[in-house]
Design a protein around this motif. Structure first.
Motif, short mmCIF file in Angstrom:
data_model
loop_
_atom_site.label_atom_id
_atom_site.label_comp_id
_atom_site.label_asym_id
_atom_site.label_seq_id
_atom_site.Cartn_x
_atom_site.Cartn_y
_atom_site.Cartn_z
N LYS A 145 3.13 15.43 3.14
CA LYS A 145 3.54 16.53 4.02
C LYS A 145 3.93 15.94 5.37
N GLU A 146 4.57 16.74 6.18
CA GLU A 146 4.82 16.32 7.56
C GLU A 146 3.47 16.15 8.26
N GLY A 147 3.23 14.97 8.81
CA GLY A 147 1.95 14.69 9.45
C GLY A 147 1.00 13.88 8.60
N SER A 148 1.35 13.62 7.34
CA SER A 148 0.47 12.85 6.46
C SER A 148 0.34 11.41 6.92
N ILE A 149 -0.74 10.79 6.49
CA ILE A 149 -0.90 9.34 6.60
C ILE A 149 -1.07 8.79 5.20
N VAL A 150 -0.35 7.72 4.90
CA VAL A 150 -0.52 7.04 3.61
C VAL A 150 -1.09 5.66 3.88
N GLU A 151 -1.91 5.22 2.97
CA GLU A 151 -2.57 3.92 3.12
C GLU A 151 -2.70 3.28 1.74
N TYR A 152 -2.32 2.01 1.67
CA TYR A 152 -2.45 1.29 0.40
C TYR A 152 -2.89 -0.15 0.66
N GLN A 153 -3.48 -0.71 -0.37
CA GLN A 153 -4.02 -2.06 -0.29
C GLN A 153 -3.86 -2.71 -1.66
N TYR A 154 -3.44 -3.97 -1.68
CA TYR A 154 -3.30 -4.67 -2.95
C TYR A 154 -3.33 -6.18 -2.72
N GLU A 155 -3.35 -6.91 -3.82
CA GLU A 155 -3.38 -8.37 -3.78
C GLU A 155 -2.37 -8.91 -4.79
N ILE A 156 -1.66 -9.96 -4.39
CA ILE A 156 -0.73 -10.64 -5.29
C ILE A 156 -1.19 -12.08 -5.46
N THR A 157 -1.32 -12.51 -6.71
CA THR A 157 -1.61 -13.91 -6.99
C THR A 157 -0.36 -14.55 -7.57
N SER A 158 -0.09 -15.79 -7.13
CA SER A 158 1.16 -16.44 -7.50
C SER A 158 0.95 -17.92 -7.76
N PRO A 159 1.54 -18.44 -8.83
CA PRO A 159 1.50 -19.89 -9.05
C PRO A 159 2.57 -20.64 -8.25
N PHE A 160 3.44 -19.90 -7.55
CA PHE A 160 4.59 -20.51 -6.88
C PHE A 160 4.25 -20.78 -5.41
N TYR A 161 3.43 -21.80 -5.16
CA TYR A 161 2.99 -22.04 -3.79
C TYR A 161 4.08 -22.66 -2.92
N THR A 162 5.19 -23.06 -3.51
CA THR A 162 6.29 -23.59 -2.69
C THR A 162 7.12 -22.47 -2.08
N ASN A 163 6.88 -21.24 -2.52
CA ASN A 163 7.72 -20.13 -2.09
C ASN A 163 6.85 -19.07 -1.42
N ILE A 164 6.69 -19.17 -0.10
CA ILE A 164 5.88 -18.23 0.66
C ILE A 164 6.77 -17.09 1.13
N ASP A 165 6.42 -15.86 0.77
CA ASP A 165 7.19 -14.72 1.24
C ASP A 165 7.19 -14.68 2.77
N GLU A 166 8.29 -14.30 3.34
CA GLU A 166 8.46 -14.26 4.78
C GLU A 166 7.45 -13.30 5.43
N PHE A 167 6.88 -13.72 6.55
CA PHE A 167 6.03 -12.84 7.34
C PHE A 167 6.94 -12.03 8.27
N GLU A 168 7.06 -10.74 8.01
CA GLU A 168 7.93 -9.87 8.81
C GLU A 168 7.10 -9.14 9.86
N PHE A 169 7.54 -9.24 11.11
CA PHE A 169 6.83 -8.59 12.20
C PHE A 169 7.59 -7.38 12.76
N GLN A 170 8.78 -7.16 12.27
CA GLN A 170 9.60 -6.06 12.77
C GLN A 170 10.23 -5.34 11.60
N HIS A 171 10.31 -4.02 11.70
CA HIS A 171 10.80 -3.18 10.62
C HIS A 171 11.72 -2.11 11.19
N ASP A 172 12.22 -1.24 10.30
CA ASP A 172 13.13 -0.20 10.78
C ASP A 172 12.39 1.00 11.36
N ILE A 173 11.06 0.96 11.39
CA ILE A 173 10.25 1.92 12.14
C ILE A 173 9.28 1.11 13.01
N PRO A 174 8.74 1.70 14.07
CA PRO A 174 7.84 0.95 14.94
C PRO A 174 6.55 0.56 14.22
#
Length: 674
Positions: A145-174
């Motif tokens: 609804k308008e005014g809702s808050i959503v919250e999620y939490q998860y974990e990803i395990t990966s054997p590909f340690y040479t490929n670290i996903d980018e740490f993004e500090f900026q998005h299209d919302i504040p």
């Protein structure tokens, strides 16, 4: 009102927010917030973003990568509902796959002054195979609804340690608060590559870590007086200590970075950090180098069995190519024949990659392949024909610009041919592409031409030749303001390629309906397209049309723009300032020739004045010429942009240029009764 970018408070602090943002600890104050106080136009805000990426040692598997994610998002209005959907992409290959674990998610609403939470259930989670390289887990939060808050939490395990996903500090919302952490053992040396306009510097600490090994030990002992044996099992443990480097980022009030017109990829300008593996050095082992320089990156790609060795295979096509070019000596003609042969022989399966999947021979046999299989095959054939041909590594527009040496920076390959002083770029995945007219997805700054044995040089991917769109229109205007007439357009190069892609692949009734809607309900008849498949010629579109209300009838006079429904009405550039280049993709020209037959009984009272203006440094120009009498008016309009990329220091003059262009196109002719 949006607070200007440079006035937004941006702070860097190392206070740990986890205590204030434990999962599920949503407050009434957060639910009661109606807008972001620093960006009232935002439809949603990240209240908290948490990410921790670290290494785990798994027995019999070695080091694996674990990433923990926790997001809390405030949704202010219906436009923010999209942020209640999350898609998680999981990479896979022949050597392993990433796994999603421990997903939990809730929607929170304030009902009768009480906080109510609704849990995401399993039937709201969908898993899809997106390609041979990626799976997707996607969910949409319940009870939004308008005014809702959503919250999620998860974990990803990966054997590909040479490929670290980018740490993004900026998005299209504040983002109100961010806590991010990257932890790596001493055996792995990573280089931090930063981008964006925010000055983000981590706190770096060294901590101790340890790996515990547990081994099962069996021992056998003889029985009393040597009679009989007994076996016992025990467990022995040992530990290996090591140093790990921890990079910590804590940020507050990070402003939104939104998509703007003519940006090749907004992600190129978002503040982020990419951790690129430079080398691995385990005790008592040699150093295993990865991508420390572009030379090493290119060498590693070239030496891959799915790249360089594929160029050396030619037995599967020799007979066909011999028959195709046996009597042709001209190198340009040879290039054209082989290019057309590959386009007609092998169909693109839609997969991007700089590496082959099943190999060029199988792609040739099955007549279908990925980008690398098609364009490495093309390069090999051109070399077989005696031409100087080389593969070119490309990062597509969606993949971003490879600012730093990284194997992941390139995701595509095209072919390059040099004939005397002429350089030609070819992409056989697109049947409408022609020499030096690459698909739009590949027009992204520079590519890397890979020579034999892995040497490389940069080449500009943006075209030099202008793509034209020449429009001619014969119009008859009646005294009620209705116009009817004929329309013709001729498109070349990238304009022609884009038109063929949209027309040839579309349902023709849908295409025509969209065209009529584009011009505000134009009634079209006798619609025809010439050279839709003959890519050696400009594509031509013709039709007849009728459109009402194209002139205002006021006090016995007619007022109208001589460009009618073709005029531009809105300046694409609205920001006061712009920090990114303007990316048009390719240089272009649009020319209008319009002849208007005036209604009987009327004469010209006033015409717009001819005029023109230029952008500085030969970036572009606009010309407007008009003449006529009481029977007929002739209009000629030219608008040309000569550069694919225009630097941000020209933004003000470019914005003014389009403002003047629109004003001129909207100037009106006035007719009065004779």
């Amino acid at each position: 009102m949006r607070v200007p970018f440079f006035l937004i408070l941006f702070t860097l602090t190392f206070a740990v927010f986890a205590q204030d943002y434990d999962f599920g600890k949503v407050s009434k104050e957060e639910l009661q917030e109606n807008y972001n106080p620093l960006d009232s136009a935002a439809s949603a805000t990240y209240l908290y973003k948490y990410r921790r990426t670290y290494f785990n040692y798994v027995k019999n598997q070695g080091f694996q990568l674990t990433t923990e994610v926790h997001d809390r998002i405030k949704i202010y209005n219906k436009e923010g509902f999209d942020y209640a959907t999350k898609a998680i992409w999981l990479y896979k290959s022949k050597s392993g796959r990433e796994k999603l674990n421990s997903l939990k998610a809730y929607t929170y609403n304030l009902v009768d002054d009480k906080i109510e939470d609704v849990k995401l259930k399993k039937d709201g989670i969908f898993e899809t195979e997106k390609s041979i390289y990626y799976d997707e887990t996607k969910f949409t939060m319940p009870d939004i609804k308008e005014g809702s808050i959503v919250e999620y939490q998860y974990e990803i395990t990966s054997p590909f340690y040479t490929n670290i996903d980018e740490f993004e500090f900026q998005h299209d919302i504040p983002v109100k608060k961010i806590y991010a952490e990257f932890e790596s053992p001493e055996y792995f040396n990573f280089k931090a590559n930063t981008k964006g306009f925010l000055n983000v510097i981590p706190r770096i600490e060294n901590k101790r870590g340890k790996i515990t090994f547990t081994e099962k030990v069996r021992s056998t002992s003889k029985g009393f007086n040597g009679i009989g044996n007994s076996t016992s099992t025990s467990f022995e443990t040992s530990e290996v200590e090591y140093t790990k480097q921890v990079n910590t980022y804590s940020l507050e009030n990070v402003p939104a970075l939104k998509e703007e017109p003519y940006v090749n990829n907004i992600d190129n300008y978002k503040s982020s950090v990419n951790y690129e593996l430079s080398f691995v050095h385990f005790p008592n082992s040699q150093i295993d180098y990865y991508s420390t320089t572009w030379e090493s990156v290119v060498k590693a790609i070239y030496e891959s069995p799915d790249f360089g060795s594929e160029l050396d295979k030619n037995g599967y096509f020799e007979n066909e190519i011999d028959a195709l070019i046996g009597s042709i000596s001209d190198p340009l003609q040879r290039t054209s024949l082989i290019f057309d042969f590959v386009k007609s022989r092998v169909k693109w399966n839609g997969y991007y990659s700089k590496y082959t999947n099943d190999g060029v021979k199988k792609a040739y046999k099955d007549q279908v392949g990925n980008v690398a299989e098609i364009n490495l095959m093309l390069t090999s054939m051109l070399r077989y024909a005696g031409l100087r041909a080389y593969p070119v590594l490309v990062s597509t527009r969606a993949n971003g610009v490879p600012l730093f040496p990284t194997r992941e920076g390139y995701n595509y390959v095209v072919s390059y041919v040099k004939i005397d002083d002429t350089e030609i770029l070819l992409d056989a995945t697109n049947k409408y592409s022609t020499p030096n007219v690459l698909p739009y997805r590949t027009l992204n700054w520079q590519g890397r031409v890979i020579a034999e044995q892995g040497g490389s040089q940069l080449i500009d991917l943006y075209p030099k030749e202008i793509s034209n769109n020449s429009i001619s229109m014969m119009v008859s205007l009646d005294e009620s303001g209705t116009i009817e007439g004929g329309y013709r357009s001729l498109k070349t190069n990238h304009n022609a390629l884009a038109y063929r892609e949209s027309f040839n692949e579309a349902d023709k009734d849908d295409f025509l309906e969209k065209l009529e809607n584009k011009y505000g309900g134009l009634e079209i008849s006798d619609f025809k397209v010439v050279n839709a498949m003959d890519i050696s010629k400009p594509v031509m579109e013709t039709y007849k049309f009728v459109k009402e209300s194209q002139a205002d009838v006021i006090g016995g006079k007619l007022y109208f723009s001589p460009m009618f429904f073709l005029k531009s009405n809105e300046n694409p550039f609205k920001l006061e300032t712009r920090e990114f280049p303007v990316d048009f993709g390719y240089p272009s020209s649009i020319n209008y020739k319009i002849i208007i037959n005036l209604p009987d009984g009327y004469k010209v009272e006033s015409l717009p004045a001819p005029g023109g203006f230029m952008l500085p440094d030969n970036l572009g120009l606009f010309k407007y010429n008009i003449s006529g009498n009481d029977k007929m008016i002739q209009l000629s309009v030219e608008s040309e942009i000569y550069q694919s990329i225009i630097a941000p220091q020209y933004y003000d003059v470019l914005k003014t240029y389009f403002k003047q262009l629109i004003e001129k196109q909207n100037e009106q002719i006035v007719l009065t009764k004779a």
